[in-house]
Motif scaffolding. Structure first.
Motif, short mmCIF file in Angstrom:
data_model
loop_
_atom_site.label_atom_id
_atom_site.label_comp_id
_atom_site.label_asym_id
_atom_site.label_seq_id
_atom_site.Cartn_x
_atom_site.Cartn_y
_atom_site.Cartn_z
N ALA A 195 -5.43 0.17 0.95
CA ALA A 195 -4.42 0.87 0.09
C ALA A 195 -5.20 2.20 -0.76
O ALA A 195 -4.78 2.99 -0.62
CB ALA A 195 -3.62 0.15 -0.76
N GLU A 209 -6.76 4.79 1.70
CA GLU A 209 -5.71 5.61 2.20
C GLU A 209 -5.23 6.40 0.95
O GLU A 209 -4.35 7.39 1.51
CB GLU A 209 -4.59 4.79 2.90
CG GLU A 209 -5.24 3.98 4.23
CD GLU A 209 -4.26 3.22 4.71
OE1 GLU A 209 -3.24 3.00 4.25
OE2 GLU A 209 -4.53 2.67 5.64
N ALA A 210 -5.50 6.32 -0.13
CA ALA A 210 -4.72 7.27 -1.17
C ALA A 210 -5.29 8.70 -0.93
O ALA A 210 -6.12 9.11 -0.48
CB ALA A 210 -5.53 6.91 -2.63
N VAL A 248 -1.39 9.55 -4.74
CA VAL A 248 -0.38 8.52 -4.15
C VAL A 248 -1.32 7.56 -3.17
O VAL A 248 -2.14 7.86 -2.37
CB VAL A 248 0.61 9.12 -3.05
CG1 VAL A 248 1.39 8.22 -2.47
CG2 VAL A 248 1.28 10.39 -3.76
N SER A 249 -1.06 6.15 -3.45
CA SER A 249 -2.06 5.20 -2.84
C SER A 249 -1.56 5.09 -1.35
O SER A 249 -0.26 5.49 -1.03
CB SER A 249 -1.75 3.84 -3.74
OG SER A 249 -0.43 3.38 -3.45
N GLY A 250 -2.31 4.18 -0.61
CA GLY A 250 -1.66 3.89 0.57
C GLY A 250 -1.01 2.55 0.37
O GLY A 250 -0.79 2.09 -0.59
N ASP A 251 -0.48 2.34 1.74
CA ASP A 251 0.57 1.17 1.64
C ASP A 251 -0.31 -0.25 1.51
O ASP A 251 -1.21 -0.48 2.09
CB ASP A 251 1.25 1.29 2.97
CG ASP A 251 1.98 -0.08 3.22
OD1 ASP A 251 3.14 0.17 2.81
OD2 ASP A 251 1.74 -0.98 3.93
N SER A 299 3.73 0.87 -2.73
CA SER A 299 2.53 2.06 -2.92
C SER A 299 2.83 2.47 -4.64
O SER A 299 4.10 2.25 -4.90
CB SER A 299 2.79 3.08 -2.07
OG SER A 299 4.25 3.61 -1.88
N SER A 346 2.53 5.89 -7.09
CA SER A 346 2.38 7.36 -7.20
C SER A 346 2.56 7.63 -8.51
O SER A 346 2.93 7.14 -9.41
CB SER A 346 3.66 8.13 -6.51
OG SER A 346 3.70 7.54 -5.05
#
Length: 403
Positions: A28, A31-32, A68-71, A76, A78
């Motif tokens: 996560a 993937e931010a 915004v973070s990843g899943d 998530s 934001s």
């Protein structure tokens, strides 16, 4: 955000198998996504000689930084931080006190999202921007307005979006701004970005729906209830004819029911809009609004909550919501390559003859071809009031770099 809910989420994450949870958290984070903008704004107002007011101007620089973070198993996070520096100000009459004069920073977004496994339903909890007919924060000036909200968005029905939930608090552009009857200005305001203030005593309950299941037709309905203050209702429908000039017709309806008679008398407003595309990227349009004589209609909460068909740049067409107002707008919009031009002539005639006015609005924007992330905009408005002492001009220039 609800403390019990946050605690439950944290406990659930902690109780996951260690390797499983840590790997997911690392993913996560990796993937931010970071984005934002840096902007420089210069605004100026010039008043008629009989107004007794002096020319006002202000120059601000700042920006917004989003993360915004990843899943993480459907969750998530934001966030959006807004920063403003009032670089220069010549405003003896405080013309920008409640709109542009906001020196400092504010965390306007900080919310948790959860996507259900069916991928059609999402929950948002926390501070965030909203864009609905009766709840919309404008990003046109130094600070974008925000809301503290608890919302669920569902797309399970074909070509339908439903958003429902509660909005507890609202962040205005500056801490001097009052959005009576929903929020009050801070008694110790110092010219900073707006803080999140309680909406009434119990907050707002909102239900929004849009549907495009009928060919060439778009329908919106938005209902907002604020206990002890007012109920606001909105609906519109647009239909585009499948012919050469792409003509369209739209209708809208506003309804305000005051729960406190000292705030106003129940009223409503109707609207009609027509438009055509004469040639590629050349649009002609006209809008008309008529407000009931009983009282003022509430447009909603937020400077982007102006869905009226006679909206403008400087005043947003707010006069059109006054009791007995008849508003007419004629406009033309054209785009050639990277340049967009829009002109609107709008006339307002409320019951209060002193408030009658004509507003000319010119909007220009240019997207740099060599620097795709840079854009420049200029808005120029001329307001001629029946009461000449209120007549004025308004100039706004913006240079924005988005990343």
């Amino acid at each position: 955000m609800n403390k019990k809910l946050c605690l439950s989420i944290v406990i659930s994450l902690i109780c996951m198998p260690k390797s499983f949870a840590s790997d997911a958290i690392v993913d996560a984070i990796n993937e931010a996504k970071v984005s934002g903008e840096i902007k420089s704004l210069y605004f100026s107002q010039d008043f008629s000689d009989s107004s007794g007011k002096q020319t006002s101007s202000i120059w601000t620089n700042g920006g917004e930084f989003k993360l915004v973070s990843g899943d993480f198993h459907g969750f998530s996070l934001s966030s959006s931080l807004q920063v403003v520096d009032v670089t220069w100000r010549d405003d003896v009459d405080d013309a920008y006190k409640t709109s542009m004069s906001a020196d400092g920073a504010v965390l306007s977004e900080a919310y948790l999202s959860y996507d259900f496994s069916n991928a059609n339903t999402r929950v948002h909890l926390g501070r965030r921007y909203l864009a609905m007919p009766l709840l919309g924060g404008s990003s046109a000036q130094s600070v974008t307005e925000s809301y503290e909200a608890y919302l669920i968005t569902d797309r399970s029905l074909p070509q339908t979006v439903i958003v429902a939930g509660k909005i507890d608090r609202y962040q205005a552009r500056t801490d001097f701004k009052s959005t009576t009857p929903f929020t009050q200005a801070k008694a110790d305001a110092k010219g900073k970005p707006g803080e999140f203030l309680d909406i009434g005593e119990y907050g707002m309950y909102s239900l929004y729906m849009s549907n495009t299941s009928i060919a060439n037709t778009n329908v919106q309905v938005h209902l907002v209830e604020t206990q002890g203050i007012a109920f606001m209702g909105y609906a519109d429908m647009f239909y585009q004819f499948d012919t050469r000039f792409k003509p369209y017709i739209g209708g809208q309806y506003y309804k305000t029911v005051y729960h406190d008679n000292t705030l106003g008398q129940d009223s409503d407003m109707l609207g009609l809009k027509l438009g055509v595309e004469l040639i590629d990227n050349l649009d002609l349009f006209t809008g008309y609004n008529k407000t009931n004589d009983n009282g003022k209609v509430l447009h909603g909460l937020g400077n982007n909550a102006y869905a009226n068909f006679t909206t403008t740049t400087k005043t947003s067409g707010d006069t059109g919501f006054e009791a007995g107002s008849n508003s007419l707008q004629l406009g033309v919009a054209y785009q050639i390559d990277s340049v967009k031009v829009k002109y609107r002539w709008t006339n307002f005639n409320p019951l209060d003859e002193e408030g009658g006015m004509t507003e000319h609005t010119l909007n220009l924007s240019y997207q740099f071809e060599s620097l795709k992330q840079v854009s420049a905009m200029m808005d120029y408005s001329v307001m001629t009031f029946d009461n000449d002492a209120r007549s004025m001009t308004d100039l706004r220039t913006k240079l924005i770099y988005r990343f």
